[in-house]
Design an enzyme around this catalytic site. Structure first.
Site, mmCIF file in Angstrom:
data_model
loop_
_atom_site.group_PDB
_atom_site.id
_atom_site.type_symbol
_atom_site.label_atom_id
_atom_site.label_comp_id
_atom_site.label_asym_id
_atom_site.label_seq_id
_atom_site.Cartn_x
_atom_site.Cartn_y
_atom_site.Cartn_z
ATOM 1 C CB THR A 1 -0.902 0.070 1.332
ATOM 2 O OG1 THR A 1 -1.390 -1.256 1.387
ATOM 3 C CG2 THR A 1 -1.754 0.855 1.985
ATOM 4 C CG ASN B 1 -4.544 -6.681 -2.156
ATOM 5 O OD1 ASN B 1 -3.528 -6.512 -0.606
ATOM 6 N ND2 ASN B 1 -5.109 -7.647 -2.255
ATOM 7 C CG ASP C 1 -7.940 -6.737 1.306
ATOM 8 O OD1 ASP C 1 -7.310 -7.187 1.876
ATOM 9 O OD2 ASP C 1 -6.605 -5.229 1.146
ATOM 10 C CB SER D 1 -4.798 -3.847 7.554
ATOM 11 O OG SER D 1 -5.654 -4.926 8.136
ATOM 12 N N GLY E 1 1.278 -1.944 4.186
ATOM 13 C CA GLY E 1 1.759 -3.061 5.352
ATOM 14 C C GLY E 1 0.905 -4.066 5.480
HETATM 15 N N1 GLY Z 1 -4.785 -3.973 0.494
HETATM 16 C C1 GLY Z 1 -4.449 -3.340 1.752
HETATM 17 C C2 GLY Z 1 -5.264 -3.536 3.247
HETATM 18 O O1 GLY Z 1 -6.325 -2.634 2.425
HETATM 19 O O2 GLY Z 1 -4.919 -3.593 4.264
#
Ligand code: GLY
Length: 561
Positions: A368, A388, A410, A440, A460
């Site tokens: 990210t 992602n 996700d 996240s 991360g």
């Molecule tokens: N794709 C990582 C997040 O959205 O946490």
């Protein structure tokens, strides 16, 4: 004598005023690469505010940071503008044709890598809508002006860094034998350190966006190019999906912590909920944590125990709150945090299976990128956005020149089966048409005395939450300067895999052995985020820092009046 005293008094006041105005007129940026740092500085120096700089930097990162900067993904922007906190959600959404079992085979098992590399792995992109709406609401400069630097970088090229070559060649190798095709190598397969990467298709797309605004992406030629490509590869995104996409202004989550207010991301991010839980639980064990030596085995064990509980709740309760009821108030109740923190044995790990979600059954990439900006008016932006995985699903939209996300991973493809980040989800995060997948991403602000005290965030995947958490502890409990706070070894645990603690960049062998003796498996992680932070110092000045783990650049400079 009286005159002398009065003069000294007035000189003192003038000095304080001069100091405070100097502080008020500072700009600060912490960006994931040098190009975005330069662009943000140019925009701020031209009279733009933090939001103008954020929008311009986001577009320039879509050019110079293709592994995560994007037009084909989505993100979150947490802003403090006019002394108020705003949160804009431009996370991707599931196409209308997606359904709960879209990544399962006839036997009901998850089809390996289908949600990462398959044609149906992309959510409907939200990035352009988000940047447009942030700019419409708060921008000072013209839309064309904030897009101009990105267009120049795409047309004239930028110098390819060793870091970009490394991650591109890793992705090319990783994705090559998984049974899916893409056109990644046509666009990014032959990168050479020190050469210029010119992207004419992307430049043309950015020019159309500059000319026609957001309609171009969701209804215009770009929409046609996306849909034609989706049809060609067997993807799900239609014209209707693009036309229906909307960004959402949401109320950010916040908590009073250590005499300050920490503000972070609400669902569909799990970040704010988990971060606030961690901070509140940590307060219950402040005494051993703050007096233990930093990153000792005991310290890491207590953090791991808190994380177990936050990630157990994440798996059970967190999802898109427009689709499922997320019990936010209960999860953030300080009494609940205290009860969860009290479950911990300070010397011994809990059994993974025994750590259940604390409210009982509920009815209902790493790559990210993040940046932080503070402008001379005291406005601030913390923005985290993503495809992602690095480079998403590896498909560049032909003719449009940008990569598509693989954010569908996700979602929880099947309850209880881990995704790319090894995190598990349940029904709350099951796939449904138009729903947003759990994230996240945790762009975070700290406010003290109504002023920005800190702006922070990182990429991360599931390590984002624990990275932001540890940085806050490093600053506020261990008094580390910003560079030290973000370069310090970080540790990660997320309940599953059982008793596994990851660290980066290093952890001394004694501490590792003590953790093994307690029953943990301890391993070095290859990636562990890329914190980009701004922090106010005791004297009121700003400090900015970029994680040594990435290719970021941070700058603080005064704005002459
Ligand atoms: N794709 C990582 C997040 O959205 O946490």
């Amino acid at each position: 004598m009286r005159f002398y005293k009065a003069s000294l008094f007035h000189i003192g006041i003038l000095f304080l005023l001069a100091m405070s105005s100097a502080h008020a007129y500072q700009h600060a940026v912490a960006m994931p690469d040098s190009y975005s740092a330069k662009v943000a500085q140019q925009i701020l120096d031209r009279g733009g505010n933090a939001v103008d700089a954020a929008v311009a930097a986001s577009f320039s990162l879509a050019v110079t940071y293709p592994e995560a900067g994007n037009l084909g993904g989505g993100g979150f922007m947490l802003m403090r503008v006019h002394h108020h906190d705003w949160f804009l959600d431009y996370r991707e959404s599931a196409p209308a044709a997606a359904h709960r079992d879209v990544f399962l085979n006839d036997e009901g098992n998850v089809i390996p890598f289908a949600s990462l590399l398959g044609p149906k792995s992309s959510g409907v992109p939200g990035q352009v809508m988000g940047l447009w709406q942030a700019h419409q609401r708060f921008g000072h400069l013209r839309w064309q002006e904030v897009l101009a630097p990105a267009i120049a970088l795409a047309e004239q090229g930028f110098v390819i860094s060793p870091d970009l070559v490394e991650v591109a060649s890793w992705y090319s190798g990783w994705s090559s034998d998984k049974g899916y095709t893409n056109n990644f190598n046509t666009y990014f397969g032959n990168l050479v350190v020190g050469e210029r990467l010119v992207q004419p298709e992307l430049a043309a797309t950015l020019k159309r966006l500059a000319r026609d605004g957001v309609r171009e992406f969701y209804h215009g030629e770009t929409a046609d190019l996306i849909v034609a490509h989706q049809q060609q590869i067997g993807g799900l995104i239609t014209h209707q999906d693009l036309a229906n996409y909307h960004a959402i202004w949401r109320e950010p989550l916040s908590v009073d912590w250590q005499g300050k207010r920490v503000v972070s991301a609400p669902p569909p991010s799990s970040g704010g909920v988990a971060l606030i839980q961690l901070l509140q639980m940590a307060e219950q064990h402040q005494n051993p944590l703050q007096t233990e030596s930093h990153n000792s085995a005991q310290y890491i064990h207590i953090l791991a125990e808190l994380k177990k509980r936050a990630y157990a709740d994440r798996a059970e309760y967190l999802g898109d709150s427009d689709f499922v009821t997320v019990p936010i108030e209960k999860l953030l109740d300080p009494a609940y945090s205290q009860q969860r923190a009290d479950e911990i044995n300070l010397n011994q790990p809990s059994d993974t299976e025994a750590v259940a979600p604390g409210l009982g059954p509920w009815q209902e990439s790493e790559q990210t990128s993040h940046f932080s900006i503070v402008d001379r008016w005291g406005n601030a932006v913390a923005s985290t956005f993503t495809l992602n995985m690095p480079f998403g699903n590896g498909w560049v939209v032909p003719g449009a020149g940008f990569l598509m996300n693989n954010e569908m991973d996700d979602f929880s493809a099947k309850p209880g089966v881990p995704n790319l980040y090894g995190v598990i989800g349940n029904d709350a995060n099951a796939i449904a048409p138009n729903k947003r997948m759990l994230s996240s991403m945790s762009p975070t602000l700290v406010i003290a005395d109504q002023k920005i005290d800190a702006v922070l965030g990182t990429p991360g995947g599931s390590t984002i939450i624990t990275s932001v958490f540890q940085t806050l502890l490093n600053w506020y409990w261990f008094d580390m300067p910003s560079q030290q706070a973000i370069d310090a070894t970080r540790v990660h645990h997320q309940l599953w895999p059982s008793q596994q603690i990851g660290f980066h960049p290093s952890l001394d062998e004694d501490t590792q052995q003590q953790l093994r003796d307690m029953g943990y498996q301890v391993e070095a992680r290859r990636f562990f985020g890329d914190m980009q932070v701004i922090k106010r110092q005791a004297d009121g000045t700003l400090e900015a820092a970029s994680d040594q783990r990435g290719r970021g650049e941070s700058r603080v400079w005064p704005q002459p009046q």
